[in-house]
Motif scaffolding. Structure first.
Motif, PDB file in Angstrom:
ATOM      1  N   LEU A   1       0.827  -1.211   0.000  1.00  0.00           N
ATOM      2  CA  LEU A   1       0.000   0.000   0.000  1.00  0.00           C
ATOM      3  C   LEU A   1       0.857   1.255   0.000  1.00  0.00           C
ATOM      4  N   CYS A   2       2.019   1.196   0.673  1.00  0.00           N
ATOM      5  CA  CYS A   2       2.911   2.352   0.713  1.00  0.00           C
ATOM      6  C   CYS A   2       3.583   2.591  -0.633  1.00  0.00           C
ATOM      7  N   ILE A   3       3.886   1.500  -1.353  1.00  0.00           N
ATOM      8  CA  ILE A   3       4.588   1.619  -2.634  1.00  0.00           C
ATOM      9  C   ILE A   3       3.632   1.984  -3.765  1.00  0.00           C
ATOM     10  N   LEU A   4       2.382   1.542  -3.681  1.00  0.00           N
ATOM     11  CA  LEU A   4       1.425   1.731  -4.773  1.00  0.00           C
ATOM     12  C   LEU A   4       1.296   3.182  -5.238  1.00  0.00           C
ATOM     13  N   PRO A   5       1.163   4.171  -4.329  1.00  0.00           N
ATOM     14  CA  PRO A   5       1.023   5.548  -4.815  1.00  0.00           C
ATOM     15  C   PRO A   5       2.187   6.009  -5.678  1.00  0.00           C
ATOM     16  N   TYR A   6       3.406   5.570  -5.359  1.00  0.00           N
ATOM     17  CA  TYR A   6       4.569   6.004  -6.136  1.00  0.00           C
ATOM     18  C   TYR A   6       4.555   5.371  -7.530  1.00  0.00           C
ATOM     19  N   ALA A   7       4.051   4.144  -7.618  1.00  0.00           N
ATOM     20  CA  ALA A   7       3.886   3.523  -8.930  1.00  0.00           C
ATOM     21  C   ALA A   7       2.827   4.261  -9.741  1.00  0.00           C
ATOM     22  N   LEU A   8       1.752   4.688  -9.068  1.00  0.00           N
ATOM     23  CA  LEU A   8       0.693   5.427  -9.756  1.00  0.00           C
ATOM     24  C   LEU A   8       1.186   6.798 -10.220  1.00  0.00           C
ATOM     25  N   ILE A   9       2.047   7.429  -9.451  1.00  0.00           N
ATOM     26  CA  ILE A   9       2.610   8.712  -9.872  1.00  0.00           C
ATOM     27  C   ILE A   9       3.298   8.572 -11.224  1.00  0.00           C
ATOM     28  N   ILE A  10       4.039   7.500 -11.408  1.00  0.00           N
ATOM     29  CA  ILE A  10       4.701   7.260 -12.696  1.00  0.00           C
ATOM     30  C   ILE A  10       3.668   6.968 -13.776  1.00  0.00           C
TER      31      ILE A  10
ATOM     32  N   ASN B   1      -5.509  14.336  -2.158  1.00  0.00           N
ATOM     33  CA  ASN B   1      -6.742  14.005  -2.880  1.00  0.00           C
ATOM     34  C   ASN B   1      -6.638  12.684  -3.638  1.00  0.00           C
ATOM     35  N   LEU B   2      -5.464  12.413  -4.191  1.00  0.00           N
ATOM     36  CA  LEU B   2      -5.287  11.206  -5.001  1.00  0.00           C
ATOM     37  C   LEU B   2      -5.100   9.947  -4.160  1.00  0.00           C
ATOM     38  N   PHE B   3      -4.352  10.061  -3.078  1.00  0.00           N
ATOM     39  CA  PHE B   3      -3.877   8.847  -2.411  1.00  0.00           C
ATOM     40  C   PHE B   3      -4.251   8.720  -0.934  1.00  0.00           C
ATOM     41  N   LEU B   4      -4.668   9.795  -0.285  1.00  0.00           N
ATOM     42  CA  LEU B   4      -4.842   9.758   1.166  1.00  0.00           C
ATOM     43  C   LEU B   4      -6.282  10.093   1.558  1.00  0.00           C
ATOM     44  N   TRP B   5      -6.468  10.656   2.712  1.00  0.00           N
ATOM     45  CA  TRP B   5      -7.802  10.893   3.245  1.00  0.00           C
ATOM     46  C   TRP B   5      -7.856  12.289   3.853  1.00  0.00           C
TER      47      TRP B   5
ATOM     48  N   ARG C   1      -1.145  11.526   8.481  1.00  0.00           N
ATOM     49  CA  ARG C   1      -1.466  11.836   7.082  1.00  0.00           C
ATOM     50  C   ARG C   1      -0.460  12.819   6.499  1.00  0.00           C
ATOM     51  N   LYS C   2      -0.084  13.838   7.285  1.00  0.00           N
ATOM     52  CA  LYS C   2       0.870  14.834   6.799  1.00  0.00           C
ATOM     53  C   LYS C   2       2.227  14.191   6.527  1.00  0.00           C
ATOM     54  N   GLY C   3       2.615  13.227   7.365  1.00  0.00           N
ATOM     55  CA  GLY C   3       3.885  12.540   7.148  1.00  0.00           C
ATOM     56  C   GLY C   3       3.891  11.728   5.868  1.00  0.00           C
ATOM     57  N   LEU C   4       2.767  11.131   5.512  1.00  0.00           N
ATOM     58  CA  LEU C   4       2.652  10.400   4.253  1.00  0.00           C
ATOM     59  C   LEU C   4       2.558  11.354   3.063  1.00  0.00           C
ATOM     60  N   GLU C   5       1.938  12.499   3.298  1.00  0.00           N
ATOM     61  CA  GLU C   5       1.660  13.464   2.232  1.00  0.00           C
ATOM     62  C   GLU C   5       2.934  14.137   1.710  1.00  0.00           C
ATOM     63  N   LEU C   6       3.853  14.464   2.597  1.00  0.00           N
ATOM     64  CA  LEU C   6       5.031  15.230   2.200  1.00  0.00           C
ATOM     65  C   LEU C   6       5.878  14.526   1.140  1.00  0.00           C
ATOM     66  N   PRO C   7       6.312  13.274   1.354  1.00  0.00           N
ATOM     67  CA  PRO C   7       7.110  12.622   0.300  1.00  0.00           C
ATOM     68  C   PRO C   7       6.344  12.396  -0.985  1.00  0.00           C
ATOM     69  N   LEU C   8       5.026  12.169  -0.889  1.00  0.00           N
ATOM     70  CA  LEU C   8       4.219  12.005  -2.101  1.00  0.00           C
ATOM     71  C   LEU C   8       4.169  13.313  -2.892  1.00  0.00           C
ATOM     72  N   ALA C   9       4.087  14.433  -2.179  1.00  0.00           N
ATOM     73  CA  ALA C   9       4.070  15.736  -2.853  1.00  0.00           C
ATOM     74  C   ALA C   9       5.393  16.011  -3.546  1.00  0.00           C
ATOM     75  N   VAL C  10       6.492  15.706  -2.874  1.00  0.00           N
ATOM     76  CA  VAL C  10       7.820  15.911  -3.468  1.00  0.00           C
ATOM     77  C   VAL C  10       7.999  15.015  -4.694  1.00  0.00           C
ATOM     78  N   ALA C  11       7.575  13.754  -4.585  1.00  0.00           N
ATOM     79  CA  ALA C  11       7.696  12.820  -5.709  1.00  0.00           C
ATOM     80  C   ALA C  11       6.839  13.276  -6.893  1.00  0.00           C
ATOM     81  N   SER C  12       5.626  13.725  -6.617  1.00  0.00           N
ATOM     82  CA  SER C  12       4.739  14.188  -7.687  1.00  0.00           C
ATOM     83  C   SER C  12       5.335  15.390  -8.405  1.00  0.00           C
ATOM     84  N   ASP C  13       5.842  16.337  -7.633  1.00  0.00           N
ATOM     85  CA  ASP C  13       6.428  17.540  -8.228  1.00  0.00           C
ATOM     86  C   ASP C  13       7.683  17.210  -9.029  1.00  0.00           C
TER      87      ASP C  13
END
Length: 248
Positions: free
Chosen positions: A39-48, A135-139, A146-158
């Protein structure tokens, strides 16, 4: 070389069945840990995956509405089919440093943490990449988890997406009312026009309603919302270099 019957059966077994058999051989705690890791890896795969222009992502709120059989209204539009006034207004309202940070405004984040530790009331502190990741991956909730999960996802997306692609995704998944997602549905619902035809005042009203689209009705604004919209409208008109990453 001799191959035992068990080995022959393993080789002949399809990959997904071998994986299923391997998982069945794990203990319950091990399977739980593997599930959490997946579940932790899936969002990063979806970003790609979401790099592909014709893929139109959906948000977790949209998925929730589907599961609850509520349905929703969302009509995907490209960034070129969205009024520049709307893009400018959203940037000036939600994330004035959008073109200059790498997904997280660390100066703003530091002030937010200091205010929280001091017990003061805090602002949101979220950048557009952070809101997109949420909006894409969290709640929706205010929590450090949630903020701890959000930060690396935001950096990866950008890092992976262009600023234009990130903005396009954000504007097509943002909520603008009950069951109203994306700027095209929002423009038609609130003002009966396509997103490409939004005026500066309409764009500003939609932008300032984003923090709380359920209580803030862009189509029927109160005095406070109109006042905020007037401020954002003026800022958007003088945006200049702040939006060069979108319209350079």
């Amino acid at each position: 070389m001799d191959i035992t019957p068990q080995r022959e059966e393993s080789i002949a077994m399809p990959a997904h069945r071998r994986m299923y058999a391997w998982l069945r051989g794990r203990s319950l705690p091990a399977r739980i840990v593997l599930g959490i890791l997946a579940l932790c890896i899936l969002p990063y795969a979806l970003i790609i995956l979401y790099l592909i222009p014709f893929i139109h992502p959906v948000s977790t709120l949209m998925l929730r509405d589907l599961v609850l059989l509520r349905g929703y209204d969302r009509q995907w539009v490209s960034l070129d089919d969205i009024s520049p006034a709307l893009v400018q207004s959203v940037m000036m309202s939600e994330d004035g440093q959008y073109c200059f940070h790498g997904g997280v405004d660390w100066g703003e984040m530091r002030m937010l943490i200091e205010d929280t530790l001091d017990g003061a009331s805090t602002r949101g502190g979220s950048t557009i990449p952070m809101q997109t990741a949420k909006n894409l991956f969290l709640w929706n909730s205010r929590s450090f988890v949630r903020k701890g999960l959000e930060l690396p996802l935001a950096v990866a997306s950008d890092f992976v997406w262009t600023k234009r692609r990130l903005m396009e995704i954000y504007l097509n998944i943002a909520e603008w009312g009950p069951g109203i997602y994306g700027i095209e549905a929002a423009a038609r619902y609130h003002f009966k026009v396509p997103a490409s035809k939004l005026s500066r005042r309409q764009a500003a009203l939609l932008a300032v309603s984003l923090p709380n689209p359920i209580d803030r009705n862009a189509g029927k604004p109160g005095r406070g919302l109109r006042r905020l919209a007037a401020v954002i409208e003026r800022r958007a008109q003088g945006a200049g270099d702040y939006i060069r990453c979108i319209y350079d």
